[in-house]
Write a protein that holds these residues in place. Sequence first.
Motif, PDB file in Angstrom:
ATOM      1  N   ILE A 460       0.832  -1.213   0.000  1.00 55.33           N
ATOM      2  CA  ILE A 460       0.000   0.000   0.000  1.00 55.33           C
ATOM      3  C   ILE A 460       0.867   1.264   0.000  1.00 55.33           C
ATOM      4  CG2 ILE A 460      -1.763   1.289   1.315  1.00 55.33           C
ATOM      5  CD1 ILE A 460      -2.649  -1.466   2.421  1.00 55.33           C
ATOM      6  N   PHE A 461       1.944   1.234   0.775  1.00 54.78           N
ATOM      7  CA  PHE A 461       2.771   2.441   0.894  1.00 54.78           C
ATOM      8  C   PHE A 461       4.055   2.350   0.052  1.00 54.78           C
ATOM      9  CE2 PHE A 461       0.534   1.967   5.091  1.00 54.78           C
ATOM     10  CZ  PHE A 461      -0.434   2.933   4.824  1.00 54.78           C
ATOM     11  N   SER A 462       3.962   1.659  -1.079  1.00 50.59           N
ATOM     12  CA  SER A 462       5.142   1.539  -1.937  1.00 50.59           C
ATOM     13  C   SER A 462       5.406   2.854  -2.676  1.00 50.59           C
ATOM     14  CB  SER A 462       4.933   0.417  -2.962  1.00 50.59           C
ATOM     15  OG  SER A 462       3.935   0.818  -3.871  1.00 50.59           O
ATOM     16  N   ASP A 463       6.626   3.026  -3.189  1.00 54.18           N
ATOM     17  CA  ASP A 463       6.977   4.244  -3.931  1.00 54.18           C
ATOM     18  C   ASP A 463       6.072   4.422  -5.141  1.00 54.18           C
ATOM     19  OD1 ASP A 463       8.871   4.877  -2.139  1.00 54.18           O
ATOM     20  OD2 ASP A 463      10.579   4.100  -3.298  1.00 54.18           O
ATOM     21  N   ARG A 464       5.707   3.282  -5.760  1.00 53.73           N
ATOM     22  CA  ARG A 464       4.863   3.353  -6.962  1.00 53.73           C
ATOM     23  C   ARG A 464       3.489   3.930  -6.621  1.00 53.73           C
ATOM     24  NH1 ARG A 464       3.767  -1.912 -10.003  1.00 53.73           N
ATOM     25  NH2 ARG A 464       2.062  -1.178 -11.270  1.00 53.73           N
ATOM     26  N   VAL A 465       2.906   3.435  -5.518  1.00 52.58           N
ATOM     27  CA  VAL A 465       1.581   3.922  -5.114  1.00 52.58           C
ATOM     28  C   VAL A 465       1.677   5.399  -4.782  1.00 52.58           C
ATOM     29  CG1 VAL A 465      -0.220   3.739  -3.340  1.00 52.58           C
ATOM     30  CG2 VAL A 465       0.768   1.667  -4.324  1.00 52.58           C
ATOM     31  N   LYS A 466       2.752   5.778  -4.050  1.00 52.92           N
ATOM     32  CA  LYS A 466       2.916   7.180  -3.652  1.00 52.92           C
ATOM     33  C   LYS A 466       3.013   8.086  -4.890  1.00 52.92           C
ATOM     34  CE  LYS A 466       5.881   6.332  -0.015  1.00 52.92           C
ATOM     35  NZ  LYS A 466       7.015   6.583   0.793  1.00 52.92           N
ATOM     36  N   LYS A 467       3.766   7.602  -5.862  1.00 54.07           N
ATOM     37  CA  LYS A 467       3.979   8.377  -7.100  1.00 54.07           C
ATOM     38  C   LYS A 467       2.648   8.575  -7.828  1.00 54.07           C
ATOM     39  CE  LYS A 467       7.527   8.094 -10.580  1.00 54.07           C
ATOM     40  NZ  LYS A 467       8.509   7.184 -11.146  1.00 54.07           N
ATOM     41  N   THR A 468       1.858   7.486  -7.896  1.00 53.98           N
ATOM     42  CA  THR A 468       0.572   7.531  -8.595  1.00 53.98           C
ATOM     43  C   THR A 468      -0.358   8.520  -7.900  1.00 53.98           C
ATOM     44  OG1 THR A 468       0.925   5.195  -9.013  1.00 53.98           O
ATOM     45  CG2 THR A 468      -1.247   6.050  -9.556  1.00 53.98           C
ATOM     46  N   LEU A 469      -0.419   8.447  -6.560  1.00 52.68           N
ATOM     47  CA  LEU A 469      -1.310   9.340  -5.813  1.00 52.68           C
ATOM     48  C   LEU A 469      -0.909  10.798  -6.023  1.00 52.68           C
ATOM     49  CD1 LEU A 469      -1.717   7.396  -2.445  1.00 52.68           C
ATOM     50  CD2 LEU A 469      -3.463   7.783  -4.171  1.00 52.68           C
ATOM     51  N   ARG A 470       0.434  11.023  -6.031  1.00 59.08           N
ATOM     52  CA  ARG A 470       0.935  12.386  -6.218  1.00 59.08           C
ATOM     53  C   ARG A 470       0.518  12.914  -7.591  1.00 59.08           C
ATOM     54  NH1 ARG A 470       6.861  12.338  -5.637  1.00 59.08           N
ATOM     55  NH2 ARG A 470       6.379  11.369  -3.644  1.00 59.08           N
ATOM     56  N   LEU A 471       0.638  12.040  -8.569  1.00 56.80           N
ATOM     57  CA  LEU A 471       0.346  12.419  -9.950  1.00 56.80           C
ATOM     58  C   LEU A 471      -1.133  12.749 -10.148  1.00 56.80           C
ATOM     59  CD1 LEU A 471       2.160  12.402 -12.540  1.00 56.80           C
ATOM     60  CD2 LEU A 471       1.045  10.230 -13.080  1.00 56.80           C
ATOM     61  N   PHE A 472      -2.000  11.863  -9.633  1.00 58.31           N
ATOM     62  CA  PHE A 472      -3.432  12.028  -9.893  1.00 58.31           C
ATOM     63  C   PHE A 472      -4.101  13.030  -8.961  1.00 58.31           C
ATOM     64  CE2 PHE A 472      -2.802   8.080 -12.201  1.00 58.31           C
ATOM     65  CZ  PHE A 472      -3.572   8.314 -13.328  1.00 58.31           C
ATOM     66  N   PHE A 473      -3.645  13.063  -7.679  1.00 51.25           N
ATOM     67  CA  PHE A 473      -4.374  13.887  -6.706  1.00 51.25           C
ATOM     68  C   PHE A 473      -3.532  15.043  -6.170  1.00 51.25           C
ATOM     69  CE2 PHE A 473      -6.116   9.554  -6.530  1.00 51.25           C
ATOM     70  CZ  PHE A 473      -7.373   9.829  -7.045  1.00 51.25           C
ATOM     71  N   ASN A 474      -2.370  15.213  -6.824  1.00 51.99           N
ATOM     72  CA  ASN A 474      -1.543  16.368  -6.513  1.00 51.99           C
ATOM     73  C   ASN A 474      -1.126  16.449  -5.040  1.00 51.99           C
ATOM     74  OD1 ASN A 474      -0.175  18.578  -7.363  1.00 51.99           O
ATOM     75  ND2 ASN A 474      -1.873  20.010  -7.011  1.00 51.99           N
ATOM     76  N   LEU A 475      -0.831  15.290  -4.438  1.00 54.31           N
ATOM     77  CA  LEU A 475      -0.393  15.283  -3.036  1.00 54.31           C
ATOM     78  C   LEU A 475       0.968  15.957  -2.940  1.00 54.31           C
ATOM     79  CD1 LEU A 475      -1.423  11.708  -1.814  1.00 54.31           C
ATOM     80  CD2 LEU A 475      -2.728  13.833  -1.725  1.00 54.31           C
ATOM     81  N   LYS A 476       1.196  16.645  -1.834  1.00 54.88           N
ATOM     82  CA  LYS A 476       2.397  17.477  -1.752  1.00 54.88           C
ATOM     83  C   LYS A 476       3.603  16.789  -1.126  1.00 54.88           C
ATOM     84  CE  LYS A 476       0.055  21.946  -1.713  1.00 54.88           C
ATOM     85  NZ  LYS A 476      -1.342  21.522  -1.724  1.00 54.88           N
ATOM     86  N   GLY A 477       3.422  15.594  -0.591  1.00 56.63           N
ATOM     87  CA  GLY A 477       4.579  14.868  -0.022  1.00 56.63           C
ATOM     88  C   GLY A 477       4.825  15.208   1.433  1.00 56.63           C
ATOM     89  N   ARG A 478       6.013  14.873   1.952  1.00 57.39           N
ATOM     90  CA  ARG A 478       6.331  14.955   3.379  1.00 57.39           C
ATOM     91  C   ARG A 478       6.156  16.366   3.932  1.00 57.39           C
ATOM     92  NH1 ARG A 478       9.521  10.392   4.925  1.00 57.39           N
ATOM     93  NH2 ARG A 478       9.697  11.447   6.918  1.00 57.39           N
ATOM     94  N   ALA A 479       5.630  16.405   5.177  1.00 56.50           N
ATOM     95  CA  ALA A 479       5.496  17.699   5.844  1.00 56.50           C
ATOM     96  C   ALA A 479       6.590  17.895   6.874  1.00 56.50           C
ATOM     97  CB  ALA A 479       4.131  17.798   6.521  1.00 56.50           C
ATOM     98  N   CYS A 480       7.308  16.831   7.191  1.00 55.89           N
ATOM     99  CA  CYS A 480       8.333  16.924   8.242  1.00 55.89           C
ATOM    100  C   CYS A 480       9.449  15.910   7.985  1.00 55.89           C
ATOM    101  CB  CYS A 480       7.686  16.677   9.601  1.00 55.89           C
ATOM    102  SG  CYS A 480       8.808  16.856  10.972  1.00 55.89           S
ATOM    103  N   GLY A 481      10.682  16.288   8.235  1.00 59.66           N
ATOM    104  CA  GLY A 481      11.824  15.369   8.137  1.00 59.66           C
ATOM    105  C   GLY A 481      12.092  14.946   6.712  1.00 59.66           C
ATOM    106  N   GLU A 482      13.135  14.196   6.557  1.00 63.34           N
ATOM    107  CA  GLU A 482      13.494  13.724   5.211  1.00 63.34           C
ATOM    108  C   GLU A 482      13.214  12.258   5.073  1.00 63.34           C
ATOM    109  OE1 GLU A 482      14.263  14.578   2.117  1.00 63.34           O
ATOM    110  OE2 GLU A 482      13.565  16.444   2.975  1.00 63.34           O
TER     111      GLU A 482
END
Length: 482
Positions: A460-482
């Motif tokens: 569920i939390f794979s890089d691929r899923v994260k990338k897809t969510l970012r692409l389609f729903f414009n998620l902004k990514g991490r709010a804290c830390g690296e």
Amino acid sequence: MAQHDYDIGIIGGGAAGLTIAAGAAQAGAKALVVEKEDRLGGDCLHFGCVPSKTLIRTAQVYHLMKNAGRFGLPATDLQRPDFRKISARIQSVIGTIQKHDSEERFCSLGAKVEFGQATFVDDHSISLNDKNHSAKNWVIASGSSAAIPPIEGLKETPYITNREVFSLEKLPASMVIIGGGPIGIELAQAFARLGTRVTVVEFLPQILNADDSDMTDMILGVLKSEGVEFYLNSAVQSTRNLGNEKEVTFKKGEVIRSIRAETILVATGRKVSLDGLGLEGIGVTFDRKGLKLDEKLRTTQSHIYGAGDVTGVYQFTHAAGYEGGVVLSNAIFHFPRKVNYTFLPWVTYTDPELACIGLNEKTAKAKGISYTVWTEAFENNDRSLAEGERIGKIKMLLDEKEKPMGVQILGPHAGDLMSEWVAIMNGNVKLSTIASAVHPYPTLGEINKRVAGNFLATKIFSDRVKKTLRLFFNLKGRACGE
Ligand SMILES: Cc1cc2nc3c(=O)[nH]c(=O)nc-3n(C[C@H](O)[C@H](O)[C@H](O)COP(=O)(O)OP(=O)(O)OC[C@H]3O[C@@H](n4cnc5c(N)ncnc54)[C@H](O)[C@@H]3O)c2cc1C
């Protein structure tokens, strides 16, 4: 057609025999049970599961009392336990269960019970107390007893087995347990907790050798911390009777060592009880390990079946009950059924308990099956911490199709926690179902959900899923830390 006295005759009134007798009688078959002792119930009730679990509970309560301080309670000034009282409690629990396994109950179900030593005179008849009884089908369910190894001097040295250990007159000051299998290890912890100085001598490099060493090493650590001394890789060579004390001499590597104790407990496995049944004369084949059986549990005489410890496969009460059901299906209902032990669970009742189902790493490697391992520790389970239990983990093995092929739980109430996996594996339930099912908080059972979740999280939390969510729903990514 030949006329027989009974539809089915069962030799042995223990877990397997009584399952078959009850089922056969209730299905309308004329059933005979023959038991050589003077009461029904077998080893499990009288010298096995029931007395050992009762003793373990008593020892656990005493252990908690000794460790009251850990729970914020005042320390108590404890007396040494009186084993006669412990033994009386054990007998009282046995007595209560015995009512369920009484001759009267089986008679009320419709099965005839006879006491005595049965011997086959031909393949349909036994001789019992100078009388012959014939049956269309027979079941050999005569169980097992403690196997006594050929150790020099053992015959001349007083020792005990599981038959005597639950009815001792006094708590031994010291005990050497020969054998680090489930029986030896459960009793080692129980006696050590009650105050006996316990030493375990085991031939193999690992205790509980059927299980994975990462799990059994944790048990070893717990028992050592409770004062049990272990000699692994150690072959007992001889024993000697020194009067009040007994001496056990063993070889560890090149070193020969002797230890002395008040009591020797022999727990070196089980010997199937097939002697004296006259099987050689009726064409029923067996060896040291047990009866030769096909998948329908038929012996080399197809109307004679075997069930329980005499199969030499899984020597547990629930296995005996399961095999009893298979025999009933084949012999009485004529509904062909084969045994399948794939998901047969087992539990070692140490504290913490070790429960297993399916393949572990050892058996998977031996079969050349590749797997991945997923774990979750009890120290991350809120209820476990509240209970004062930190030790243990659940370990799940997934096959190449990412289906569970085995689960082991080392922790508090592991045997009961395993029930969920019994349902999951037998019901072919998906891991996503258990991971998404709401489990009550705070329970130990949440560990089952968490280990499934640990695996699914990687998807569920794979890089691929994260990338897809970012692409389609414009998620902004991490709010804290690296
Ligand atoms: C210390 C200990 C702890 C155990 N703990 C557990 C546990 O926690 N969980 C678990 O699942 N299993 C446990 N087991 C194993 C369990 O007790 C056995 O697997 C179970 O009893 C097997 O059932 P059975 O019907 O094959 O044999 P039994 O229940 O032993 O029954 C066989 C019966 O046959 C009788 N018999 C033998 N020969 C003859 C003859 N010639 N004629 C007539 N009758 C005869 C015997 O007297 C006996 O009553 C434990 C065993 C021991 C020793």
